[in-house]
Scaffold this motif. Structure first.
Motif, PDB file in Angstrom:
ATOM      1  N   ASP A  39       0.830  -1.210   0.000  1.00 11.84           N
ATOM      2  CA  ASP A  39       0.000   0.000   0.000  1.00 11.84           C
ATOM      3  C   ASP A  39       0.864   1.259   0.000  1.00 11.84           C
ATOM      4  O   ASP A  39       0.558   2.239  -0.684  1.00 11.84           O
ATOM      5  CB  ASP A  39      -0.941   0.008   1.198  1.00 11.84           C
ATOM      6  N   MET A  40       1.946   1.231   0.786  1.00 11.45           N
ATOM      7  CA  MET A  40       2.836   2.387   0.833  1.00 11.45           C
ATOM      8  C   MET A  40       3.522   2.602  -0.519  1.00 11.45           C
ATOM      9  O   MET A  40       3.673   3.740  -0.970  1.00 11.45           O
ATOM     10  CB  MET A  40       3.880   2.207   1.937  1.00 11.45           C
ATOM     11  N   GLU A  41       3.913   1.523  -1.163  1.00 12.50           N
ATOM     12  CA  GLU A  41       4.541   1.633  -2.480  1.00 12.50           C
ATOM     13  C   GLU A  41       3.562   2.196  -3.501  1.00 12.50           C
ATOM     14  O   GLU A  41       3.915   3.068  -4.305  1.00 12.50           O
ATOM     15  CB  GLU A  41       5.043   0.262  -2.926  1.00 12.50           C
ATOM     16  N   ASP A  42       2.318   1.717  -3.462  1.00 12.94           N
ATOM     17  CA  ASP A  42       1.289   2.230  -4.376  1.00 12.94           C
ATOM     18  C   ASP A  42       1.026   3.712  -4.140  1.00 12.94           C
ATOM     19  O   ASP A  42       0.872   4.492  -5.084  1.00 12.94           O
ATOM     20  CB  ASP A  42      -0.011   1.438  -4.222  1.00 12.94           C
ATOM     21  N   VAL A  48       1.676   9.465  -5.738  1.00 16.57           N
ATOM     22  CA  VAL A  48       2.198  10.812  -5.476  1.00 16.57           C
ATOM     23  C   VAL A  48       3.152  11.226  -6.593  1.00 16.57           C
ATOM     24  O   VAL A  48       3.109  12.361  -7.073  1.00 16.57           O
ATOM     25  CB  VAL A  48       2.901  10.871  -4.094  1.00 16.57           C
ATOM     26  N   ALA A  49       4.009  10.300  -7.011  1.00 11.34           N
ATOM     27  CA  ALA A  49       4.942  10.606  -8.100  1.00 11.34           C
ATOM     28  C   ALA A  49       4.188  10.939  -9.388  1.00 11.34           C
ATOM     29  O   ALA A  49       4.548  11.892 -10.098  1.00 11.34           O
ATOM     30  CB  ALA A  49       5.893   9.439  -8.322  1.00 11.34           C
ATOM     31  N   ASP A  50       3.141  10.191  -9.680  1.00  8.58           N
ATOM     32  CA  ASP A  50       2.338  10.465 -10.872  1.00  8.58           C
ATOM     33  C   ASP A  50       1.664  11.826 -10.778  1.00  8.58           C
ATOM     34  O   ASP A  50       1.624  12.588 -11.753  1.00  8.58           O
ATOM     35  CB  ASP A  50       1.282   9.377 -11.076  1.00  8.58           C
ATOM     36  N   ASP A  51       1.114  12.143  -9.603  1.00 10.56           N
ATOM     37  CA  ASP A  51       0.471  13.441  -9.404  1.00 10.56           C
ATOM     38  C   ASP A  51       1.469  14.587  -9.566  1.00 10.56           C
ATOM     39  O   ASP A  51       1.144  15.636 -10.133  1.00 10.56           O
ATOM     40  CB  ASP A  51      -0.188  13.516  -8.027  1.00 10.56           C
TER      41      ASP A  51
END
Length: 84
Positions: free
Chosen positions: A38-41, A46-49
């Motif tokens: 879940d943390m990785e997802d 966040v990176a995509d945003d």
């Protein structure tokens, strides 16, 4: 006979406690793996945003640059139909 019954009862009780401990350990490991996933997802989201925000900022900067050039060169729409 009483000793044998108590010994058998103690053995069954010991095995049941041991199996519960294994089940708890497995559940804990599974929960930790799920939390890590879940943390990785969430980090990926966040990176995509952030990438999307960077693209929006770049597009806005290009639009401002175009508008400034139009104003400087006098090619801006006189009727107020700006691109902004």
């Amino acid at each position: 006979m009483k000793k044998l019954s108590l010994l058998l009862l103690a053995a069954v009780f010991s095995l049941s406690i041991y199996s519960c401990r294994e089940t708890t350990e497995e559940k804990t490991e599974d929960a930790m793996e799920d939390a890590a996933d879940d943390m990785e997802d969430a980090a990926d989201d966040v990176a995509d945003d952030m990438d999307d925000m960077e693209n929006d900022v770049e597009a806005a900067a290009e639009n401002v640059e175009t508008e400034v050039e139009e104003e400087i060169n006098g090619t801006d729409d006189v009727n107020g139909d700006d691109d902004m």
